[in-house]
Design an enzyme around this catalytic site. Structure first.
Site, PDB file in Angstrom:
ATOM      1  N   PRO A 144     -21.197 -83.843  -6.696  1.00 51.52           N
ATOM      2  CA  PRO A 144     -20.723 -83.453  -5.907  1.00 51.52           C
ATOM      3  C   PRO A 144     -20.255 -82.131  -6.065  1.00 51.52           C
ATOM      4  CG  PRO A 144     -20.278 -85.887  -6.982  1.00 51.52           C
ATOM      5  CD  PRO A 144     -21.540 -85.550  -7.464  1.00 51.52           C
ATOM      6  N   CYS A 145     -19.870 -81.927  -5.087  1.00 50.53           N
ATOM      7  CA  CYS A 145     -20.031 -80.479  -4.884  1.00 50.53           C
ATOM      8  C   CYS A 145     -18.611 -79.143  -5.163  1.00 50.53           C
ATOM      9  CB  CYS A 145     -20.853 -79.405  -4.432  1.00 50.53           C
ATOM     10  SG  CYS A 145     -20.329 -79.754  -2.200  1.00 50.53           S
ATOM     11  N   GLN A 146     -17.562 -80.927  -4.332  1.00 46.98           N
ATOM     12  CA  GLN A 146     -16.468 -79.997  -3.744  1.00 46.98           C
ATOM     13  C   GLN A 146     -15.485 -79.941  -4.921  1.00 46.98           C
ATOM     14  OE1 GLN A 146     -18.011 -83.416  -3.485  1.00 46.98           O
ATOM     15  NE2 GLN A 146     -17.996 -83.429  -1.301  1.00 46.98           N
ATOM     16  N   PRO A 147     -16.166 -80.118  -6.256  1.00 50.63           N
ATOM     17  CA  PRO A 147     -14.896 -79.911  -7.359  1.00 50.63           C
ATOM     18  C   PRO A 147     -15.271 -78.024  -7.712  1.00 50.63           C
ATOM     19  CG  PRO A 147     -16.310 -81.705  -7.800  1.00 50.63           C
ATOM     20  CD  PRO A 147     -17.051 -81.287  -6.533  1.00 50.63           C
ATOM     21  N   PHE A 148     -16.088 -77.806  -7.427  1.00 47.08           N
ATOM     22  CA  PHE A 148     -16.652 -76.276  -7.561  1.00 47.08           C
ATOM     23  C   PHE A 148     -16.723 -75.460  -6.028  1.00 47.08           C
ATOM     24  CE2 PHE A 148     -19.371 -78.963 -10.071  1.00 47.08           C
ATOM     25  CZ  PHE A 148     -18.410 -79.297 -11.326  1.00 47.08           C
TER      26      PHE A 148
END
Length: 362
Positions: free
Chosen positions: A99-103
């Site tokens: 998942p890319c949302q955390p970054f």
């Protein structure tokens, strides 16, 4: 690129299951875009993992021969993937599109505050046991500056891997009719053999919105293509249609709206704020980054270059370079989410091809 590009990718050309193909595993596989790209490079994908139920249904529709695990990766045991690797075969490639949302810079809880951030580290635990020759990580550029990335580098080193230098790439430079900036980084098991892989884009002719969409049936609000269940225009409100009619074709923006059609929330803002809302794509340019709201003109520059409507799910899928034969499960919102969250198929296909040239053992 030929307008038949999306039609020419038959299931057979996307990869078979012969015994001599190199073996790959797809972590955080989503609806299967990366698996499709890996297969197109001649790999046999034997196992894939994702927690999302609808993504799992889509994945199985398109990749029924792959052992799919719908699991939280933190509870997944390496043995559950190891059984998919044929006896006597070595795992060559592991794809990790966590998942890319955390970054993401758009996430106010990015970094350690987002509980999804450490999920990427689970790849190291699995790599220790499965020992892939090559690991490819794909994420947003923000990951390279994160504390998690440094933990990943240290953990991979302790497992016998060397993590390469993060490379910032734009999907538009890799055959995708869409501007989408990502971070690609590779890890290999052979100490001393890590090197930058070649990502030459010079001389590459960009694929445009026209290349992707021009051969599809023109549609008005609420119309559908009887031969394509994804090529259906959403029904727009009258005020939306009036606004779209006032916006110039081929790249026009809401700046052209007369005062009586301007949204109240935009009237007292700078022109640069939310400037893509109600914007049209340009025929001979690339599309903006697609999101989960990619079929909604109020969510970005997602209006058709010519027709007074938002782009359809088929058009969004093409802008992500999914082949036309690809089948999606779920309702319209769920399909839009799968498409918007996907890794562009053609971008990943070309990246894997470049990596194979740099790391022939993989």
């Amino acid at each position: 690129m030929s307008a038949n590009f999306w039609k020419s990718r038959s299931r057979a050309s996307a990869g078979g299951n012969s015994a001599d193909k190199p073996i790959a595993i797809d972590l955080f596989c989503g609806s299967g875009a990366v698996t499709t790209a890996i297969k197109a490079n001649g790999y046999r994908v034997v196992a894939a993992v994702d927690i999302n139920r609808i993504c799992g249904v889509t994945y199985r529709k398109n990749h029924p021969e792959v052992i799919f695990k719908r699991r939280d990766i933190r509870s997944l045991q390496p043995s559950e993937l190891a059984v998919a690797i044929p006896t006597g075969k070595q795992l060559k490639l592991m794809a990790v599109c966590a998942p890319c949302q955390p970054f993401s810079s758009q996430n106010r809880r990015r970094g350690a505050a987002d509980t999804r951030a450490p999920l990427i580290l689970e790849s190291v635990r699995l790599a220790r046991a499965l020992k892939p020759q090559l690991i490819i990580y794909e994420n947003v550029p923000g990951i390279a500056a994160s504390a998690i990335f440094q933990r990943l580098k240290r953990s991979l080193a302790s497992a016998g891997y060397i993590l390469g230098i993060p490379q910032r790439v734009d999907a538009a430079d890799f055959g995708v009719p869409q501007r989408r900036v990502r971070c690609i980084v590779a890890a290999v098991r052979a100490p001393g053999r890590i090197k930058d892989f070649a990502l030459s884009t010079q001389g590459s002719e960009r694929v445009t919105v026209r290349d992707a969409l021009a051969d599809l049936r023109p549609l008005s609000s609420g119309e559908s293509d009887p031969y394509d269940p994804l090529h259906i225009s959403r029904v727009h409100h009258e005020i939306t249609l009036r606004r779209l009619a006032a916006i110039p074709q081929d790249g026009g923006s809401r700046d052209s709206l007369p005062p009586e059609l301007q949204l109240e929330c935009h009237r007292n803002r700078d022109r640069g704020d939310f400037c893509d809302v109600y914007g049209r794509m340009r025929w001979d340019g690339v599309a903006p980054t697609l999101t989960t709201g990619c079929t909604d003109v109020t969510r970005g520059r997602y209006a058709h270059p010519r027709d007074d409507r938002a782009i359809t799910l088929r058009e969004a899928a093409r802008l992500q370079t999914f082949p036309d034969w690809y089948r999606f499960a779920g309702n319209r919102s769920q399909i839009a989410e799968q498409i918007g969250n996907a890794v562009p198929v053609e971008m990943f296909r070309r990246l894997v091809s470049a990596l194979r040239r740099s790391y022939p053992d993989a």
